[in-house]
Design an enzyme around this catalytic site. Structure first.
Site, mmCIF file in Angstrom:
data_model
loop_
_atom_site.group_PDB
_atom_site.id
_atom_site.type_symbol
_atom_site.label_atom_id
_atom_site.label_comp_id
_atom_site.label_asym_id
_atom_site.label_seq_id
_atom_site.Cartn_x
_atom_site.Cartn_y
_atom_site.Cartn_z
ATOM 1 N N GLU A 55 20.861 17.991 -3.171
ATOM 2 C CA GLU A 55 21.258 19.062 -2.187
ATOM 3 C C GLU A 55 21.223 18.741 -0.907
ATOM 4 O OE1 GLU A 55 21.904 21.895 -3.147
ATOM 5 O OE2 GLU A 55 21.592 21.980 -5.269
ATOM 6 N N CYS A 86 18.924 24.242 5.412
ATOM 7 C CA CYS A 86 20.314 23.627 5.007
ATOM 8 C C CYS A 86 21.164 25.123 5.027
ATOM 9 C CB CYS A 86 20.409 22.957 3.857
ATOM 10 S SG CYS A 86 19.483 23.768 2.505
ATOM 11 N N LYS A 138 8.326 11.227 -3.380
ATOM 12 C CA LYS A 138 8.546 10.448 -2.410
ATOM 13 C C LYS A 138 8.734 11.573 -1.275
ATOM 14 C CE LYS A 138 10.800 8.487 1.235
ATOM 15 N NZ LYS A 138 9.860 8.771 2.092
HETATM 16 N N1 LIG Z 1 20.050 19.855 3.279
HETATM 17 C C1 LIG Z 1 18.653 19.878 3.881
HETATM 18 O O1 LIG Z 1 18.122 20.527 3.357
HETATM 19 C C2 LIG Z 1 18.470 18.718 4.907
HETATM 20 C C3 LIG Z 1 19.189 18.154 5.491
HETATM 21 N N2 LIG Z 1 19.025 17.221 6.469
HETATM 22 C C4 LIG Z 1 20.091 16.843 7.109
HETATM 23 O O2 LIG Z 1 20.019 15.016 7.528
HETATM 24 C C5 LIG Z 1 20.022 14.785 8.578
HETATM 25 C C6 LIG Z 1 19.008 13.752 8.953
HETATM 26 O O3 LIG Z 1 17.639 13.889 8.494
HETATM 27 P P1 LIG Z 1 16.851 12.889 7.651
HETATM 28 O O4 LIG Z 1 15.365 13.332 7.641
HETATM 29 O O5 LIG Z 1 17.280 11.629 8.522
HETATM 30 O O6 LIG Z 1 17.335 12.791 6.287
HETATM 31 P P2 LIG Z 1 17.395 11.949 4.908
HETATM 32 O O7 LIG Z 1 18.378 12.484 4.056
HETATM 33 O O8 LIG Z 1 17.698 10.548 5.676
HETATM 34 O O9 LIG Z 1 15.760 12.009 4.287
HETATM 35 C C7 LIG Z 1 15.761 12.695 3.103
HETATM 36 C C8 LIG Z 1 14.993 12.061 2.289
HETATM 37 O O10 LIG Z 1 15.669 10.953 1.867
HETATM 38 C C9 LIG Z 1 14.685 9.846 1.980
HETATM 39 N N3 LIG Z 1 15.478 8.520 2.201
HETATM 40 C C10 LIG Z 1 16.008 8.017 3.559
HETATM 41 N N4 LIG Z 1 16.859 7.029 3.198
HETATM 42 C C11 LIG Z 1 16.970 6.728 1.843
HETATM 43 C C12 LIG Z 1 17.441 5.999 1.052
HETATM 44 N N5 LIG Z 1 18.419 4.950 1.691
HETATM 45 N N6 LIG Z 1 17.326 6.018 -0.308
HETATM 46 C C13 LIG Z 1 16.525 7.114 -0.791
HETATM 47 N N7 LIG Z 1 15.920 7.835 0.130
HETATM 48 C C14 LIG Z 1 16.121 7.785 1.254
HETATM 49 C C15 LIG Z 1 14.026 10.209 3.328
HETATM 50 O O11 LIG Z 1 12.780 9.351 3.420
HETATM 51 P P3 LIG Z 1 12.310 9.024 4.930
HETATM 52 O O12 LIG Z 1 11.926 10.333 5.566
HETATM 53 O O13 LIG Z 1 11.031 8.335 4.661
HETATM 54 O O14 LIG Z 1 13.246 8.418 5.707
HETATM 55 C C16 LIG Z 1 13.504 11.526 2.873
HETATM 56 O O15 LIG Z 1 12.363 11.549 1.917
HETATM 57 C C17 LIG Z 1 19.666 15.883 9.453
HETATM 58 O O16 LIG Z 1 19.898 16.160 10.944
HETATM 59 C C18 LIG Z 1 20.151 17.046 8.869
HETATM 60 O O17 LIG Z 1 21.540 17.163 9.018
HETATM 61 C C19 LIG Z 1 17.623 16.737 6.485
HETATM 62 C C20 LIG Z 1 16.628 17.371 5.962
HETATM 63 C C21 LIG Z 1 17.000 18.267 4.970
HETATM 64 O O1 LIG Z 2 16.841 28.880 2.990
HETATM 65 C C1 LIG Z 2 15.961 28.574 2.254
HETATM 66 O O2 LIG Z 2 14.885 29.217 2.128
HETATM 67 C C2 LIG Z 2 16.145 27.208 1.727
HETATM 68 C C3 LIG Z 2 16.820 26.122 2.548
HETATM 69 C C4 LIG Z 2 16.847 24.924 2.012
HETATM 70 O O3 LIG Z 2 16.726 24.708 0.832
HETATM 71 C C5 LIG Z 2 16.902 23.795 2.849
HETATM 72 O O4 LIG Z 2 17.045 24.071 4.223
HETATM 73 O O5 LIG Z 2 16.900 22.569 2.349
#
Ligand SMILES: NC(=O)C1=CN([C@@H]2O[C@H](COP(=O)(O)OP(=O)(O)OC[C@H]3O[C@@H](n4cnc5c(N)ncnc54)[C@H](OP(=O)(O)O)[C@@H]3O)[C@@H](O)[C@H]2O)C=CC1
Ligand SMILES: O=C(O)CCC(=O)C(=O)O
Length: 489
Positions: free
Chosen positions: A255, A289, A180
């Protein structure tokens, strides 16, 4: 919704077939560089679609696990070759759909190819140990067995590399997968799944269902036939995934966020530190991240470092990420842009001094996209919101310290512990930092971002569920250990 006829509709992939969602609902995936551009339509699936995918995966996994590791690996080699042949198209789609520049998108797709080949090779490596039994007449050994069906929930910031670094080890160790992806980048993810489909993996081994996180993601968390869930994304959703999986005894791996520091010591090579701070903090519009967001600088070099940093940040060219010479594209979505702008406001309100940037860019064609200026704050205190919370945007917070001890104490004073860098030429400082920094990735004289696929990746504290992804570490999550004891009768 009236659909544009020249825009492609992407389907779910279930049991080896591309299928519409049962409710026939779709949604548009738009370009963050131009909100009027629709990159593709994706299915807004229902729970019935997900249930079908999980059931089919559960059946297919029973035969997949019986293949040898080398046979499963040979499919991954095929996927790698197909992905490699499609790098240009997939990278361009990624750039249009989430806004990272084309060279970065090509680099990420090439990394996907390398990850597939790495895990294809894993199919030939050992999956257990012989352990001497206290009974001289017995053979005792361990073997790694697959979990069963693995649910993969991925974010939008690395729409090729993250799904692949989860799917490839899941498959090679004998699991079936239901992916997903984030809705924001589901078209790019569909193109990755096309590579798996065209490599002709057995039906049901890899399934792809797009739709809302609250429906499809939650459905994976709750489904009794999903044996493991691997998630990358926000802190909030990650915790829901972990709690939900734990409540029904499923394995989970999370993560999540980072608030990654760079420490610049008084003896650092300042030009190198400036270059790495900019690359680590602002590439991909700060949406990693592992991105640098706090820059902790010794007082003796603070002013010089600041001047050099600001002058380089002012040179950054922001614009359409498909264009040559553009260094930074837009934020990935309007909501991400608004999050970044609200953190900038908070920084100002709490007394940090804006040195450069701080605004949405609304010049000419950029007004139609979600562009924000690369931003640097001065006079940041560690208890300010911009020094504590993940912003996920091109915002750097400068913090002045008096000593290396204070630098490490400030660097550790956040709830996250993903990645951290130190710039110094002093070996003792390097040793102290490696020993005392609470982070899963500790890097010296190198930027905080930059993960190598053959090394374990993950964070300490609230950055992860304390597990590691990638490299040899992946086997820990995607398999369970069986201890076997055999004795002749
Ligand atoms: N560690 C990282 O690499 C990341 C961190 N982030 C952080 O998260 C913040 C918000 O980003 P966002 O895209 O909203 O991140 P989310 O955590 O909401 O999304 C990540 C994934 O989880 C899914 N998801 C959302 N809600 C649920 C739920 N209740 N149960 C299971 N899966 C779910 C999303 O689906 P869908 O997109 O369909 O909502 C997406 O596939 C960013 O500003 C950033 O700070 C975001 C992305 C990556
Ligand atoms: O720095 C990278 O290449 C990976 C970063 C990462 O895993 C993320 O932003 O979710």
């Amino acid at each position: 919704m009236v659909l544009k006829t020249d825009v492609k509709i992407f389907l779910n992939y279930i049991n080896g077939e591309w299928v519409e969602s049962t409710n026939s609902e779709v949604e548009a995936s738009i370009s963050p560089a131009n909100r009027d551009e629709i990159v593709g339509y994706i299915q807004k699936s229902s729970i019935e679609d997900l249930n079908k995918a999980v059931e089919t995966a559960s059946v297919a996994q029973k035969s997949w696990r019986k293949l040898s590791g080398a046979e499963r690996g040979s499919y991954l080699y095929k996927v790698a070759d197909i992905l490699e042949a499609r790098i240009d198209d997939i990278a361009e789609t990624m750039t249009r759909e989430m806004g990272k520049t084309l060279p970065e998108a090509k680099g990420e797709t090439a990394r996907g190819v390398a990850i597939l080949r790495y895990y294809a090779g894993e199919g030939m490596r050992k999956v257990g140990d012989v352990i001497p039994s206290s009974d001289a007449g017995a053979l005792m050994f361990t073997s790694r067995v697959p979990l069963g069906v693995v649910g993969v929930i991925t974010p939008w910031n690395f729409p090729v590399a993250i799904p692949i670094w989860k799917i490839a080890p899941a498959l090679v160790y004998g699991n079936a997968v239901v992916l997903k992806p984030a809705q924001e980048t589901a078209v790019t993810a569909a193109k990755v799944i096309e590579c798996f489909a065209d490599a002709k993996l057995p039906n049901g081994i890899i399934n792809f269902v797009t739709g809302r996180g609250t429906v499809i993601g939650q459905g994976l968390i709750d489904h009794p036939q999903v044996n493991g869930i691997t998630f990358t994304g926000s802190d909030e959703v990650g915790k829901q995934v972990g709690l939900g999986a734990l409540s029904r005894g499923a394995k989970y791996q999370l993560e999540m966020g980072g608030k990654n520091p760079v420490i610049v010591a008084e003896d650092a090579d300042l030009d190198l530190a400036v270059e790495a701070t900019i690359s680590g903090g602002l590439r991909s519009t700060g949406q990693k991240c592992t991105a640098t967001s706090r820059v902790i600088v010794h007082k003796d070099v603070y002013e010089t470092f600041k001047e050099k940093l600001v002058s380089k940040v002012k040179e950054i060219k922001v614009g359409n990420p498909l264009e040559d010479g553009v260094w930074m594209g837009p934020s990935a979505s309007e909501s991400q842009l608004n999050t970044v702008l609200s953190y900038i406001e908070k920084g100002k309100e709490e007394g940090a001094k804006l040195l450069v940037g701080g605004n949405r860019i609304v010049d000419g064609e950029l007004a139609n996209g979600f562009y924000v200026e690369p931003t640097v704050f001065d006079e940041v205190k560690n208890d300010m919101t911009i020094a504590q919370e993940e912003i996920f945007g091109p915002v750097l917070a400068l913090i002045k310290v008096d000593s290396m001890e204070e630098a490490i104490q400030v660097a550790n004073d956040v709830k996250f512990g993903l990645s951290a860098s130190l710039f110094t030429t002093n070996i003792q400082k390097m040793l102290d930092f490696m020993s005392d920094m609470d982070a899963g990735l500790v890097r010296i004289n190198a930027e905080s971002a930059g993960v190598e696929l053959q090394a374990p990746f993950g964070g300490m504290k609230q950055s992860s569920s304390h597990s590691r992804e990638q490299g040899q570490a992946a086997i820990e999550f995607f398999t369970a250990i069986k201890t076997m004891f055999v004795k002749g009768s």
